[in-house]
Design an enzyme around this catalytic site. Structure first.
Site, short mmCIF file in Angstrom:
data_model
loop_
_atom_site.label_atom_id
_atom_site.label_comp_id
_atom_site.label_asym_id
_atom_site.label_seq_id
_atom_site.Cartn_x
_atom_site.Cartn_y
_atom_site.Cartn_z
CG ASP A 143 -2.01 1.04 1.22
OD1 ASP A 143 -2.34 1.55 0.14
OD2 ASP A 143 -2.55 1.35 2.31
CG PHE A 193 -8.09 4.79 0.89
CD1 PHE A 193 -8.72 3.97 1.83
CD2 PHE A 193 -8.00 6.15 1.16
CE1 PHE A 193 -9.25 4.51 2.99
CE2 PHE A 193 -8.52 6.69 2.32
CZ PHE A 193 -9.14 5.87 3.24
CG HIS A 194 -3.07 3.95 -3.61
ND1 HIS A 194 -2.14 4.97 -3.74
CD2 HIS A 194 -4.26 4.49 -3.97
CE1 HIS A 194 -2.76 6.07 -4.14
NE2 HIS A 194 -4.04 5.80 -4.28
N PRO A 195 -4.22 -0.60 -1.88
CG PRO A 195 -6.07 -1.86 -1.16
CD PRO A 195 -5.62 -0.45 -1.45
#
Length: 556
Positions: free
Chosen positions: A298, A472-474
């Site tokens: 992330d 919010f970048h998994p």
């Protein structure tokens, strides 16, 4: 029910596949989405400036939480993911950033992934895009995703922040998705010419949903994939509040597009994953793949906030008495404050010479507020979102039971390497230097956060532990490759199984330098051609910037 293809997840990649596969009228597709429709009358998802609202509820957000993060003072941290047609493109920040060319060239270094280089992928970014100022070697002119460029004169803080970065010695770039990502410049956003969010539900599904060969089921929570031996032959799901499963069979393939958190859960519930984990929940093993749910990555970011001495920030837009006018301008004209996500300037830099390509990203915002809409500063202000891009920290996603409604155990292991701490200390110090350039002198007041008293390594580290948040970048939990921890091959096909692919951000081997949505859409476009057996689009011949040891910034 029988279909040629069953797609699990109507998100950024799933909607691409549904649209492209049904271009052939003889191909039938079932698209399953656990969330609801993307209601076009709901300003919370359709108005760009309202981007914080979907993160505050659970109608459009799975609202996952992590396990206590051991290096972040054991905080349980947010892990919001989109729920509904559009997936996370329905609730994201609408930043259209593709990452750095060298991210993809780095993927292509892996044996078997040679055709994932930047020049191989660029035609698919272009295919997906309609950019408002027209096409060129880097940008498309007739794709499903509307991309809007920043226009001069929107807010003086945007120009001042870019100029401050240049005054600090960093490059200026006119296109963060063009020849040179490195530097400061205007940011593109996925917003339509009418000022609406350009989710993949709007861009892709709108053209496909009337096709008789596409069936869309919302409120359909996938329980598991059905196997016949090693072949995926269908899907079982729960509709609405029902506890009685519905099933459909796939004549050709099951395409798993549920995202970096849900795709590994569905594989694990279906008997694909770490044998010990599956045995714990008495799930019959279909195929052992220890990498399922591992390699979780992330982006973390911090907000550095400043008081604004001039009344030019967006603070008045937060006052309730100004919001009816803003709403009317947006609703009837598609213009005004409501028509932008207000991430219209940003940049990418190398914090140290040892990085071959940028490792720090900036988003500038002309108001002081948390990304999810909380903790708004009650005065004119502005802020930088800043964070590292390719952390060496790795985490995991693991089911806690066989119940598809139960959230999994999510652990990112944020800040578990010394490199993480060094990058964040550097980021704060460099940002302060940028913020104190002459271009911002007339606007910059006191530092609200972290505050000038926060100076030593120990103080900066404590600020990061307490205040850094997810971007919010998994990604990465079903990684593409051919080593023992990879889950899919270079065409998204799950190793050791037949008739099953994963196509979403979970297959990224390493996180990219920037926001994930544009690249997730590109992955959908590229693998759609592979599924259809079509020849890949011709490799691009566009040039791109490589630092090759150039100084990080110009000498003053």
């Amino acid at each position: 029910m029988q279909f040629d293809y069953i797609i699990i997840g109507a998100g950024s990649a799933g909607n691409v596949l549904a649209t492209r596969l049904t271009e052939d009228p003889n191909t039938s597709v079932l698209l399953l989405e656990a969330g609801g429709p993307d209601y076009r009358f709901d300003f919370r998802t359709q108005m760009p400036a309202a981007l914080a609202f979907p993160l505050q509820g659970k109608r459009y957000n799975w609202a996952y939480e992590t396990e206590p993060e051991p290096f972040m003072n054991n905080r349980r941290m947010e892990c919001g993911r989109g729920k509904g047609l559009g997936g996370s493109s329905l609730i994201n920040g609408m930043c259209y950033i593709r990452g750095n060319a060298l991210d993809l060239d780095n993927w292509a270094q892996e044996p078997g992934l040679e055709n994932w280089s930047y020049l191989d992928c660029l035609p698919y970014y272009r295919k997906a895009e309609t950019r408002d100022v027209g096409e060129n070697d880097y940008h498309g002119g007739d794709g499903p995703v509307s991309v809007t460029t920043s226009k001069p004169g929107v807010n003086p803080l945007f120009e001042a922040m870019i100029e401050a970065g240049v005054q600090a010695g960093y490059p200026r770039t006119d296109d963060l998705n063009g020849y040179q990502q490195e530097g400061f410049g205007p940011m593109d956003r996925t917003v339509t010419p009418q000022g609406r969010r350009a989710s993949t539900a709007r861009g892709y599904l709108d053209q496909a949903k009337s096709r008789p060969n596409l069936t869309i089921r919302t409120h359909a929570m996938t329980d598991h994939i059905i196997f016949d031996g090693k072949r995926a032959v269908g899907v079982e799901w729960l509709e609405g509040d029902s506890t009685i499963p519905t099933r459909a069979t796939a004549n050709k393939e099951v395409l798993l597009c549920a995202g970096a958190i849900a795709s590994p859960q569905i594989l694990q519930r279906s008997g694909v994953g770490n044998a010990e984990l599956l045995a714990e929940f008495d799930i019959p093993l279909v195929h052992e793949l220890p990498g399922v749910g591992e390699n979780l990555q992330d982006h973390l970011e911090m907000y550095l906030q400043y008081e604004c001495k001039e009344p030019v920030s967006l603070y008045p837009a937060l006052q309730w008495w100004n919001q009816p006018k803003i709403g009317a301008e947006w609703l009837f004209g598609g213009t005004g404050v409501g028509a932008s996500n207000h991430f219209e300037a940003g940049g990418f830099i190398r914090s140290r010479e040892e990085f071959a390509w940028p490792n720090i990203q900036y988003h500038f915002l002309p108001v002081a507020i948390n990304y999810n809409g909380s903790n708004a500063v009650k005065e004119h202000g502005f802020q930088c979102h800043v964070g590292s891009m390719r952390s060496p920290s790795r985490g995991h996603v693991r089911i806690k039971s066989r119940d598809p409604h139960q959230h999994p155990a999510i652990l990112f292991n944020y800040m578990s390497h010394e490199q993480d701490w060094q990058e964040f200390r550097d980021a704060i110090r460099i940002t302060r230097e940028i913020m104190h350039q002459p271009a911002l002198d007339q606007y910059r007041g006191r530092e609200i956060s972290p505050g000038v008293e926060c100076q030593t390594d120990e103080q900066l580290d404590e600020f990061v532990r307490n205040h850094a948040e997810t971007a919010f970048h998994p990604c990465g939990t079903c990684k593409m490759g051919y080593d023992e921890m990879s889950v899919v091959d270079g065409e998204g096909r799950v190793h050791g199984l037949e008739g099953l692919r994963v196509v979403d951000a979970s297959i990224m081997p390493q996180i990219i330098t920037g926001n994930l949505n544009a690249t997730t859409i590109m992955i959908g476009e590229k693998i759609a051609d592979m599924i259809r057996g079509q020849e890949a689009l011709s490799r691009s011949t566009a040039g791109y910037f490589v630092a090759n040891g150039m100084p990080v910034r110009a000498k003053k």
